[in-house]
Design an enzyme around this catalytic site. Structure first.
Site, mmCIF file in Angstrom:
data_model
loop_
_atom_site.group_PDB
_atom_site.id
_atom_site.type_symbol
_atom_site.label_atom_id
_atom_site.label_comp_id
_atom_site.label_asym_id
_atom_site.label_seq_id
_atom_site.Cartn_x
_atom_site.Cartn_y
_atom_site.Cartn_z
ATOM 1 N N LYS A 66 0.862 -1.178 0.000
ATOM 2 C CA LYS A 66 0.000 0.000 0.000
ATOM 3 C C LYS A 66 0.903 1.234 0.000
ATOM 4 C CE LYS A 66 -3.866 1.984 2.714
ATOM 5 N NZ LYS A 66 -4.718 1.776 3.909
ATOM 6 N N SER A 86 -9.889 -0.585 7.141
ATOM 7 C CA SER A 86 -9.269 -0.396 5.829
ATOM 8 C C SER A 86 -8.563 -1.611 5.237
ATOM 9 C CB SER A 86 -8.282 0.770 5.880
ATOM 10 O OG SER A 86 -8.987 1.992 5.860
ATOM 11 N N SER A 134 -9.636 1.830 3.036
ATOM 12 C CA SER A 134 -8.758 2.589 2.180
ATOM 13 C C SER A 134 -7.740 1.739 1.407
ATOM 14 C CB SER A 134 -7.997 3.625 3.018
ATOM 15 O OG SER A 134 -7.166 2.981 3.958
#
Lengths: 486, 484
Positions: A76, A175, A151
């Site tokens: 990420k 997330s 997210s």
């Protein structure tokens, strides 16, 4: 290769069925072919990945290998990586290259894994749909008109589409778990303090936690073996021994006591999601588990408490993005105040600004006690709810999200977006671990079963998830998109 | 109307840790700009603070030295505000649960009496960087070397009633932190700075007046001058029918005045909240005992010992214990010569005078404590007289010899105590001074004591300063009186 789990790929690398270079090149090619449709990567580091893969092959030839040597992964874009841009999904950091690796990245490198690149995300991890990214929304490979969740939406979509066998995510209010559920993969949010936060760009420091996102619980166990543990650079990481998470994967579940929080099966829960979750619970019963209803009475305070604490911390954490030392700087500032105002106005997106404003307000003189102090009290009550429940049951189960993935652009109002995280947010407030595992489809979109355990019960969660995945094959199902670009 | 001044001080002490309070970067002073700032000090995204244990130990030592309660649990808070030299947009400090609780410091006033100044609390925090407004063609340069240097902020109660008391308190704090070795106390380099809260009220009134805070005063002298100016300004303002506004002011040493920086209305809302990146600091009794056991003798104890055990005057004891360096120097002189009063006289007299003349501190004294001790011991054992001792001192100061004995030997300064030799010199002087002898004889008896000085001077001159003056005096008097 794209339809194999990380565990299977590791076995193939070991047996010499293919090299890491071949494997890496294969996935890079898939990204090249398919990602323009998904937008799951912000940065692809192909050249570096192939070099790492060669080094991994050489290490293997020299007999210096671990289980994950040569396995390609994605990170990420919230994890700082030396010499590779770390944007955090924000225009603010579009030019930011960290001079160091996050601890998680360091550990993954040391384990011989290969980084294919940095995945898309909601800006500064603020969002539940990946629509808040400066780099554009990510599409759900199960249905390109649906969001992948957020997210960590890029990580989830990339794994689901078979562009990478596993990816690292972070979870502040859901997330990892919610996008894992939306994309039909397995995602674990560890106990707060289990994985170092050093080098992970902070959103809400007391809630942020990194974790693995992969095809199976077994994959997650291998990754946890690498990333878990105390880090002297993160004072909030816990100095506590790390078990081998693969050791207990096959422990039998007979006698396992499962609690179903009644608050997780109430209004607003999509009936198809509910029936998928209840089907999954039946599988557990068939494996010898007992099931009872429990109550987490303060559940409905979780979202309000979260939206006080997380923005408060964020408003402070994001103050360092001021255009002075790194990140976006406005053109021709006339003075310091102008530099701050325009750099931040231009660098941050709407949702980030909203949360900075909320946080600034709740910490202000005259409001602090009414908001922040009270939210911390609520947080303690929520934590106690879980601890009380775990007196009676071993794990809690419920949906990871009230609905399957919703359509891109469907949630215009921030509050309706915030309500998406109703089942995941309390877990971060309590600091306990949670895992989402694929448990069926609703209208062609995946449903995630969320399993929660007490602090540091990751091994148990992985065991419980793995046993389900031995009995079912939801986690092995791939979206048509993955086959199309195979 | 009679006015009373009320003063409280916030003293910021840079702690002498090797590395910064939350990072491993060096705290050394004077390095090239931004060479001592690591990723954490720059506030790079993803970096996290790790508390320096040495800073905690130093804060605790200070707390123990001022008889404070040490907090079992203290918590770091973030003080949020934007400034170019504040990299993270917040300063990590301790707002709600400081590490050092209420304590007290004793100061000695000019009239020799003591006064207790209460300490409200002391807390740990990080220093900011520096903004450099010159040399950048209208732009501002930022040097983050100082960012993250540990500070102990010591907040007093408003217990001081004059500029002199404030200066004495500041000196007492300075002496405690340097005794403890937790700070170099170098005010010129900013190791110690203070904010001064000043208000005035009509004498006898209990309620405090509105205060002004004077920021960043960095010398003992400036503290006194800033207060003097501020008190006058406030009294004048009130007597002219105005009122003091609560505000932050800046002292300008060049113009000798304070100027308004910002009023209360313009003040920042710092939005303090507990720093989620740091755990609460939990200290147990065993740790405190361990540090207590390592405390050196502190200024107040030393002063008492100098007075009670060494028999020094209150004044001498206070001056000699004021700084650790001074006290250590004196104690070494005393140790070598064995006579506390003589040691005190030499350190405060000849040595202090010479250091003052050349603007040197005691740590830079060209004469070591051992050398001075050896010199004083030759005075104590009558090897040389006071006059010769001053010559030896001068020679040592100028580096004309390693030790007192060698100089005494080479300059022939050894005191003559041989009665025969002294008598011979006296006889000669008397023989050569018939007029003075006649005057002496004719003088009133009570005037004769003074007149004897001439003869003593002549004898000392004849002996090139080496005759024992007391002896000369005694014999001369006997011989002159015999002539009456």
């Amino acid at each position: 290769m794209h339809d194999k789990t990380l565990t299977q790929l590791a076995a193939s690398l070991k047996s010499g069925e293919f090299s890491s270079r071949e494997l890496t090149a294969h996935f890079l090619q898939k990204i090249e072919k398919a990602d323009s449709k998904l937008n799951s990567f912000i940065t692809v580091t192909g050249e570096q990945a192939l070099k790492q893969a060669e080094a991994a092959d050489n290490a293997r030839a020299a007999g210096e290998t671990g289980i994950l040597t040569g396995i390609p992964l994605a990170l990420k874009d919230i994890f700082c990586t030396r010499d590779v841009k770390t944007s955090c999904g924000s225009r603010m950091l579009d030019n930011f290259i960290a001079p160091y690796d996050a601890t998680v990245v360091e550990k993954l490198n040391a384990a011989g894994t290969i980084s294919l690149g940095k995945t898309n995300m909601d800006e500064f991890a603020m969002g539940s749909s990946n629509e808040n990214s400066h780099y554009g929304p990510v599409k759900n490979p199960w249905d390109l008109t649906a969001v992948p969740g957020g997210s960590s939406g890029g990580s989830a979509a990339a794994v689901a589409a078979g562009l990478v066998p596993a990816a690292m995510g972070t979870d502040t209010g859901g997330s990892i778990r919610q996008p894992a559920a939306f994309c039909g993969i397995t995602g674990l949010k560890p106990t707060y303090g289990r994985v170092s936060r050093y080098g992970m760009i902070a959103y809400a420091s007391s809630l942020d936690q990194a974790g693995p996102m992969a095809r199976s619980a077994e994959d997650c166990a291998h990754l946890m073996n690498v990333i878990a543990g105390h880090d002297v650079r993160d004072s909030t990481s816990v100095a506590r021994g790390v078990p081998d998470y693969t050791d207990t994967l096959n422990a039998p579940l007979s006698g396992l006591k499962i609690g179903l929080p009644k608050e997780y099966f109430g209004d607003g829960l999509d009936p198809d999601v509910e029936s998928a979750v209840r089907e999954a619970v039946k599988v557990y019963e068939s494996l010898g588990a007992t099931v009872r209803e429990v109550s987490l009475p303060h559940t409905h305070y979780a979202i309000p408490a979260y939206y006080v604490i997380a923005p408060a911390e964020a408003s402070s954490n994001l103050s360092r993005f001021d255009g002075v030392r790194f990140g976006h700087r406005c053109k021709d500032p006339v003075d310091l105040i102008d530099l701050y105002k325009r750099s931040r106005a231009e660098g941050f997106g709407e949702e980030v600004k909203r949360r900075i404003l909320i946080g600034t307000h709740t910490l202000s003189e005259g409001f602090f006690d009414a908001y922040y102090t009270k939210a911390q009290k609520v947080r303690r009550l929520i934590r106690q709810d879980f601890l009380d429940a775990f007196e009676d049951v071993d794990v809690l189960m419920g949906p990871a999200s009230p609905t399957p993935a919703f359509d891109l652009g469907a949630k215009k109002d921030p509050v309706s977006m915030y309500l998406q995280d109703i089942y995941t947010i309390a877990v971060n407030l309590a600091g306990i671990p949670g895992i989402s595992v694929p448990a069926g489809l609703a209208g062609g979109r995946p449903v995630g079963l969320q399993i929660l355990g007490t602090h540091f019960a990751e091994a148990q969660l992985l065991n419980v998830a793995h046993q389900y995945q031995q009995a079912t094959d939801w986690h092995l199902q791939l979206p048509a998109f993955a086959e199309e670009y195979a | 109307m009679q006015w009373e001044t009320v003063i409280g001080l916030e003293v910021h002490v840079q702690l002498a840790t090797r590395s910064k309070i939350f990072s491993g970067a060096s705290t050394g002073f004077g390095a090239e700009a931004n060479t001592q700032a690591c990723a954490v000090d720059l506030g790079l995204p993803g970096t996290l603070p790790v508390l320096n244990e040495q800073a905690v130990a130093m804060a605790v030592q200070f707390g123990l030295a001022v008889h404070s309660e040490i907090a079992e649990v203290s918590v770091f808070d973030r003080k949020n505000y934007f400034y170019a030299d504040l990299p993270k947009g917040y300063q990590t400090s301790q707002m709600y649960h400081p590490i050092v609780g209420p304590g007290e410091v004793e100061i000695t006033l000019e009239d020799g009496t003591n006064k207790r100044i209460r300490i409200h609390h002391a807390h740990l925090e990080e220093d900011a960087g520096k903004s450099l407004h010159e040399d950048f063609m209208g732009m501002t340069g930022i040097d983050l070397n100082r960012a993250g240097t540990p500070l102990l902020e010591i907040v007093s109660e408003p217990d001081m009633r004059s500029a002199k008391e404030a200066a004495a308190y500041l000196k007492a704090i300075h002496s405690i932190v340097t005794y403890l070795g937790i700070s170099d106390g170098n005010m010129a380099e900013g190791s110690m700075r203070c904010d001064v809260n000043v208000s005035v009220r009509p004498k006898g009134q209990e309620a405090f007046g509105t205060r002004a805070e004077i920021k960043n005063v960095n010398s003992f002298r400036f503290v006194e001058r800033a207060i003097a100016f501020e008190v006058e300004r406030q009294i004048e303002l009130i007597e002219d029918g105005g009122s003091v506004v609560q505000e932050t002011r800046l002292f300008d040493p060049e113009r000798d005045e304070t100027r308004s920086m910002r009023t209360k209305e313009e003040a920042n809302d710092y939005r303090y909240f507990p720093c989620p990146d740091l755990l609460p600091v939990v200290l147990d009794e065993a740790y405190l005992d361990h540090l207590r056991g390592q405390l050196p003798e502190l200024p107040a104890d030393k002063r008492a010992r100098f007075q009670n055990e060494l028999g020094l005057s209150a004044y001498d004891a206070s001056v000699l214990s004021a700084s650790r360096e001074m006290a250590e120097f004196f104690e070494e002189v005393h140790h070598v010569c064995g006579d506390a009063k003589q040691a005190a006289n030499w350190v405060q007299g000849e040595l202090a005078g010479a250091l003052n003349r050349e603007n040197l501190s005691i740590t830079n004294s060209p004469i070591s404590a051992r050398q001075l001790g050896e010199l004083v011991s030759r005075v104590v054992d009558d090897t040389i007289n006071g006059k010769a001792a001053k010559q030896v001192f001068q020679a040592l100061w100028n580096g004309q010899g390693d030790n007192a004995d060698a100089i005494i030997e080479s300059k022939g300064l050894k005191q003559v105590t041989d009665t025969g030799a002294i008598e011979a010199m006296i006889d000669q002087v008397i023989a050569e001074s018939p007029a003075q002898v006649a005057q002496y004889r004719d003088a009133e008896p009570d005037k004769r004591g003074k007149m004897i000085g001439y003869f003593v001077g002549q004898v000392m001159k004849a002996s090139r300063g080496t005759a024992n003056p007391q002896q000369v005096n005694g014999v001369l008097k006997a011989k002159l009186d015999a002539l009456l």
